[in-house]
Design a protein around this motif. Structure first.
Motif, PDB file in Angstrom:
ATOM      1  N   LYS A 112       3.307  43.819  57.761  1.00 56.83           N
ATOM      2  CA  LYS A 112       1.905  44.186  57.550  1.00 56.83           C
ATOM      3  C   LYS A 112       1.740  45.716  57.552  1.00 56.83           C
ATOM      4  O   LYS A 112       1.050  46.293  56.714  1.00 56.83           O
ATOM      5  N   ILE A 113       2.429  46.359  58.501  1.00 58.40           N
ATOM      6  CA  ILE A 113       2.335  47.815  58.608  1.00 58.40           C
ATOM      7  C   ILE A 113       2.878  48.470  57.352  1.00 58.40           C
ATOM      8  O   ILE A 113       2.293  49.404  56.819  1.00 58.40           O
ATOM      9  N   LYS A 114       3.988  47.932  56.827  1.00 62.84           N
ATOM     10  CA  LYS A 114       4.582  48.503  55.621  1.00 62.84           C
ATOM     11  C   LYS A 114       3.600  48.430  54.456  1.00 62.84           C
ATOM     12  O   LYS A 114       3.479  49.362  53.664  1.00 62.84           O
ATOM     13  N   GLU A 115       2.911  47.310  54.392  1.00 58.41           N
ATOM     14  CA  GLU A 115       1.922  47.109  53.330  1.00 58.41           C
ATOM     15  C   GLU A 115       0.818  48.177  53.429  1.00 58.41           C
ATOM     16  O   GLU A 115       0.430  48.792  52.439  1.00 58.41           O
ATOM     17  N   ILE A 116       0.343  48.393  54.656  1.00 56.61           N
ATOM     18  CA  ILE A 116      -0.745  49.364  54.863  1.00 56.61           C
ATOM     19  C   ILE A 116      -0.250  50.787  54.605  1.00 56.61           C
ATOM     20  O   ILE A 116      -0.951  51.602  54.007  1.00 56.61           O
ATOM     21  N   LEU A 117       0.988  51.084  55.036  1.00 61.07           N
ATOM     22  CA  LEU A 117       1.530  52.431  54.819  1.00 61.07           C
ATOM     23  C   LEU A 117       1.568  52.755  53.330  1.00 61.07           C
ATOM     24  O   LEU A 117       1.237  53.857  52.913  1.00 61.07           O
ATOM     25  N   ALA A 118       1.950  51.754  52.529  1.00 62.41           N
ATOM     26  CA  ALA A 118       1.993  51.962  51.085  1.00 62.41           C
ATOM     27  C   ALA A 118       0.584  52.261  50.578  1.00 62.41           C
ATOM     28  O   ALA A 118       0.381  53.102  49.707  1.00 62.41           O
ATOM     29  N   LYS A 119      -0.383  51.577  51.151  1.00 63.46           N
ATOM     30  CA  LYS A 119      -1.776  51.737  50.738  1.00 63.46           C
ATOM     31  C   LYS A 119      -2.290  53.151  51.016  1.00 63.46           C
ATOM     32  O   LYS A 119      -3.045  53.715  50.232  1.00 63.46           O
ATOM     33  N   VAL A 120      -1.895  53.718  52.167  1.00 69.48           N
ATOM     34  CA  VAL A 120      -2.377  55.054  52.504  1.00 69.48           C
ATOM     35  C   VAL A 120      -1.443  56.151  51.977  1.00 69.48           C
ATOM     36  O   VAL A 120      -1.659  57.326  52.243  1.00 69.48           O
ATOM     37  N   GLY A 121      -0.400  55.737  51.238  1.00 72.71           N
ATOM     38  CA  GLY A 121       0.447  56.735  50.591  1.00 72.71           C
ATOM     39  C   GLY A 121       1.476  57.377  51.494  1.00 72.71           C
ATOM     40  O   GLY A 121       1.762  58.557  51.378  1.00 72.71           O
ATOM     41  N   LEU A 122       2.036  56.587  52.410  1.00 72.44           N
ATOM     42  CA  LEU A 122       3.125  57.111  53.246  1.00 72.44           C
ATOM     43  C   LEU A 122       4.388  56.314  52.933  1.00 72.44           C
ATOM     44  O   LEU A 122       4.308  55.126  52.636  1.00 72.44           O
ATOM     45  N   PRO A 123       5.571  56.960  53.005  1.00 75.02           N
ATOM     46  CA  PRO A 123       6.806  56.229  52.729  1.00 75.02           C
ATOM     47  C   PRO A 123       7.121  55.258  53.864  1.00 75.02           C
ATOM     48  O   PRO A 123       6.707  55.478  55.005  1.00 75.02           O
ATOM     49  N   THR A 124       7.848  54.167  53.547  1.00 75.61           N
ATOM     50  CA  THR A 124       8.176  53.183  54.586  1.00 75.61           C
ATOM     51  C   THR A 124       9.078  53.776  55.646  1.00 75.61           C
ATOM     52  O   THR A 124       9.059  53.331  56.782  1.00 75.61           O
ATOM     53  N   ASN A 125       9.868  54.805  55.267  1.00 73.28           N
ATOM     54  CA  ASN A 125      10.762  55.374  56.278  1.00 73.28           C
ATOM     55  C   ASN A 125       9.995  56.158  57.341  1.00 73.28           C
ATOM     56  O   ASN A 125      10.578  56.697  58.265  1.00 73.28           O
ATOM     57  N   ALA A 126       8.671  56.191  57.210  1.00 76.47           N
ATOM     58  CA  ALA A 126       7.866  56.857  58.231  1.00 76.47           C
ATOM     59  C   ALA A 126       7.880  56.075  59.539  1.00 76.47           C
ATOM     60  O   ALA A 126       7.640  56.636  60.607  1.00 76.47           O
ATOM     61  N   LEU A 127       8.166  54.785  59.463  1.00 76.14           N
ATOM     62  CA  LEU A 127       8.063  53.909  60.633  1.00 76.14           C
ATOM     63  C   LEU A 127       8.783  54.429  61.869  1.00 76.14           C
ATOM     64  O   LEU A 127       8.276  54.347  62.978  1.00 76.14           O
ATOM     65  N   ALA A 128       9.984  54.967  61.676  1.00 81.13           N
ATOM     66  CA  ALA A 128      10.782  55.368  62.825  1.00 81.13           C
ATOM     67  C   ALA A 128      10.536  56.817  63.225  1.00 81.13           C
ATOM     68  O   ALA A 128      11.167  57.330  64.134  1.00 81.13           O
ATOM     69  N   ARG A 129       9.621  57.481  62.528  1.00 82.42           N
ATOM     70  CA  ARG A 129       9.403  58.899  62.815  1.00 82.42           C
ATOM     71  C   ARG A 129       8.292  59.109  63.825  1.00 82.42           C
ATOM     72  O   ARG A 129       7.525  58.207  64.128  1.00 82.42           O
TER      73      ARG A 129
END
Lengths: 399, 366
Positions: free
Chosen positions: A134-151
């Motif tokens: 779900k978070i990945k889906e939202i991150l794409a929506k707000v224009g952030l890369p998926t690799n942001a998760l671990a940052r």
């Protein structure tokens, strides 16, 4: 029915004194009786200068501040009287985006942890894997890369951090997002990106926004309805275009004329209404109309004694000013304005009174002009002696 | 003759074991008496550093300053510390952005204002106090004698900024540098302060260097405007031509990203994409190329020069300036990365995207 309705909301902060026994010696009237309603799918913009109580009002809706008096009706329930646990559950549907994107993100949590915390608290997603999807889906929506998760938050730029703040609100699938100065910490080029993003997700997810900002241009750009606040109360409310076309309250007029427009043609030709003085203290607000101490249209009757209520002038235009219609029809002139050749409107008692007032004002102005002339002379003496002082070091420079 | 003439100013921060950071390079502009010249740009473009260098306020170590700043026949950049101290206040003065942190919190306003009068104009005691009260009165602070005894925290934001302006004009300098003087203030107070600055310039013929990020403020106040990007002037023009036809894609983009009060509701903004972290080195080409909508391969053939493509006095640092009829090459990021795969942009982009870690804190703190 409106999705969110505020009825006479007051937030007063006690001022305490004393060492052993806290005596309450007064109150800061941060928000002092505000009623407004926000329709579903709409953007309501709250605008005002610092200290007018706009942030306090936004926080009060989420009960992050205690509400002293009044009701906040959200989808039929009064939030102000809910028990704490009930309120916590309601916050899934009411989210907030804060002003300072760095200060509102925990520096020791990575993005996945920041975004999934709220989901876990509200029981969204059966396990972390589901939440991550779900978070990945939202991150794409707000224009952030998926690799942001671990940052971590410090690894992102200001604009990206604000996107994280927006994503944090979005993962809970709220109905209403309260955006408190969402772009004021950002550079203009980034500001525009975030504003466009807010509009896009509103369209795609059917969100309702309350946008709180000091920048009238930003608020006008994004809002359907704008409420202008001054010293804890709403002075004017109207649909965005109407407010811009016909500001009725003297404060709104002054605020509009003070906002710089990036166009020299406009800047050189527009009329400026300069307000004198500063915002009075909300701990000791002026009597009557809160704005009368700075108002260029101040009248001798009513303004200093009676507090104006918001009056509906039609088309959803509400104004809290005793003389709003008179000012709009040009029957009252502001102090310091040049006298037009023909006086508009029929002469009336108020008009005569006003003329008297004007005459006094003019005399005062002449006095002031003499004063200024003296001052200028004095001032010139300053630079005069400064110039001679400035000439002296000149040889020293060569030497 | 120009009052201040800055020529090829460059400022490089050096640190042992690290690459030099070029904050400003090749910045040139002139300021005439009674003229307002604007330096505009987003955070990190080098506008504040420029003002600090002109005032001699940069540290001695770790900074390399090149170029000249000719003020009345003297090069400000090569003056000794003592000589510079004499210049500040009497010849040049500066108004800072944050009025609270630029005033000493434990010293009354009066002492802070009279200090300047004592140091530069040799005034003493009662005379200095009287002059200080006159100064506060001139910048529109009501009840100046009482205010002189008060401490900075007792004044409102607008009043503090007025006090700072009073201190700056105390010795009638011929040149004022205002670094974001209204950024910390509310719009109605901002309008008051801008009006005050305009008066000072008109009445005293002071030259004003106005540093700001707000194009609205520039539109109302400046005679000439220099747009800075990544430490270089990318466009320089008189106010009206610049706003009527912004020719550098960056200025064009900036104007397109500002929500305007007089624009109809629902009008889409055209933001500049990416962020300042996406820049490439000026040595490799145009620093703005990775964010530019009008970018071509030609942009990567070394530093573009300031030229006058259209009218005299309107300088642009761009090989492919925005003129009427030019269209953005909207091939999207993917296409661009491919087409630029082997050259500097591609490299720089890969390099940059790999280290968001270094997302600079300057932008965050802005």
């Amino acid at each position: 029915m409106s999705l969110l309705e505020l009825k006479g909301v007051k937030v007063h902060f006690p001022v305490k004194k004393g060492i052993f026994f806290d005596r309450v010696v007064g109150h800061v009237y941060a928000v002092d009786g505000i009623s407004l309603s926000v329709e579903a799918g709409q953007t309501y913009g709250l605008v005002g200068e610092s200290g007018c109580g706009k942030t306090t009002l936004g926080r009060a809706v989420l009960r992050l501040n205690d509400i002293t008096e009044g009701e906040v009706v959200f989808d039929g329930t009064d939030l102000a009287s809910l028990p704490e646990e009930e309120m916590r559950r309601q916050r899934q549907r009411l989210q907030m985006v804060f002003q300072d994107p760095l200060g509102s993100l925990n520096p020791r949590q990575n993005i996945e942890s920041i975004l999934s915390e709220g989901m876990a608290a509200h029981g969204i997603g059966a396990n972390q894997d589901e939440r991550r999807e779900k978070i990945k889906e939202i991150l794409a929506k707000v224009g952030l890369p998926t690799n942001a998760l671990a940052r971590y938050p410090h690894e992102f730029s200001g604009g990206q951090r604000q996107r994280i703040g927006i994503a944090r609100a979005l993962v809970l699938e709220p109905d209403v997002i309260i955006c408190d100065e969402p772009v004021s910490a950002l550079d203009v080029s980034i500001q525009a990106q975030v504003l466009n993003l807010l509009e896009e997700i509103q369209d795609s997810m059917g969100l309702t926004y309350v946008v709180i900002a000091h920048d009238l241009a930003v608020v006008r750009h994004i809002s359907d309805v704008i409420g202008v606040m001054y010293l804890g109360s709403l002075v004017e409310e109207a649909p965005s275009d109407l407010l811009y076309a016909e500001p009725k309250h003297p404060y709104t007029k002054a605020l509009m004329s003070a906002v710089p427009v990036p166009d020299p043609e406009v800047e050189d030709n527009r009329e400026r209404i300069l307000l004198t003085g500063d915002l009075p203290s909300p701990a000791n607000p002026p009597s009557g109309c809160r704005f009368h101490t700075r108002c260029p249209w101040k009248q001798d009757t009513l303004c200093a004694t009676d507090r104006p209520e918001l009056k509906d002038l039609g088309d959803g235009h509400r104004v809290a000013c005793h003389y709003a219609t008179e000012i709009a029809e040009g029957r009252l002139r502001r102090s310091g304005e040049s006298v037009p050749a023909t006086l508009p409107g029929p002469p009336s008692l108020t008009h005569e009174m006003h003329e008297m007032h004007e005459r006094e004002e003019q005399e005062e102005q002449e006095e002031r002009a003499v004063d200024t002339a003296q001052k200028v002379q004095k001032g010139q003496k300053g630079p005069g002696s400064g110039a001679s002082g400035g000439d002296e070091p000149a040889p020293a420079r060569e030497g | 003759m120009a009052l201040l003439s800055v020529d090829e100013l460059s400022i490089t921060f050096t640190r042992r074991g690290q690459r030099d950071a070029k904050a400003v390079s090749g910045v040139s502009f002139d300021i005439d008496p009674g003229q307002v010249v604007g330096l505009v740009g987003e955070s990190g473009c080098g506008k504040s550093v420029t003002s600090l260098a002109l005032m001699g306020l940069l540290p001695d170590k770790g900074v390399r300053i090149g170029g000249t700043a000719d003020y009345d026949g003297t090069d400000l950049l090569s003056l000794s510390k003592n000589r510079m101290r004499d210049m500040r206040g009497t010849q040049l003065a500066m108004i800072f952005q944050d009025p609270l942190s630029s005033l000493n919190p434990v010293v009354p306003i009066g002492v802070q204002v009279t200090e300047i009068l004592k140091r530069h104009r040799g005034m003493k005691g009662e005379a200095a106090r009287k002059e200080a009260a006159d100064l506060l009165d001139r910048v529109g602070i009501p009840d100046p004698t009482r205010r002189l005894k008060e401490y900075p925290h007792q004044l409102s934001g607008g009043m503090r900024q007025r006090a700072l302006i009073a201190m700056a004009v105390a010795c009638a300098p011929r040149m004022l540098i205002a670094d974001e003087p209204t950024t910390a203030l509310d719009v109605t107070i901002q309008a008051q302060i801008l009006e005050l600055l305009k008066e000072l310039v008109d009445q005293e013929g002071t030259g004003l260097l106005m540093i700001t990020h707000d194009l609205g403020v520039v539109a109302g106040l400046c005679d000439k405007v220099n747009v800075l990007y990544a430490g270089r002037v990318v466009e320089s023009a008189e106010r009206r031509p610049l706003f009527a036809a912004p020719t550098h894609p960056y200025s064009h983009g900036l104007l397109g990203s500002i929500p305007r009060l007089d624009a109809p509701r629902g009008e889409k903004l055209n933001p500049i994409r990416g962020s300042i972290n996406d820049n490439i080195e000026w040595a490799d080409g145009c620093a703005f190329a990775p964010r530019c909508d009008y970018y071509t391969m030609e942009c990567l053939t070394g530093t573009p020069q300031l030229t006058e493509p259209l009218t005299a006095g309107h300088q642009v640092r761009c090989v492919n300036p925005v003129v009427e009829g030019s269209t953005p090459n909207d091939d999207g990021d993917a296409g661009r990365a491919e087409s630029a795969g082997e050259d500097a942009v591609g490299d720089a982009r890969d390099g940059k995207s790999a280290d968001i870690e270094k997302a600079d804190t300057t932008e965050a703190s802005s």
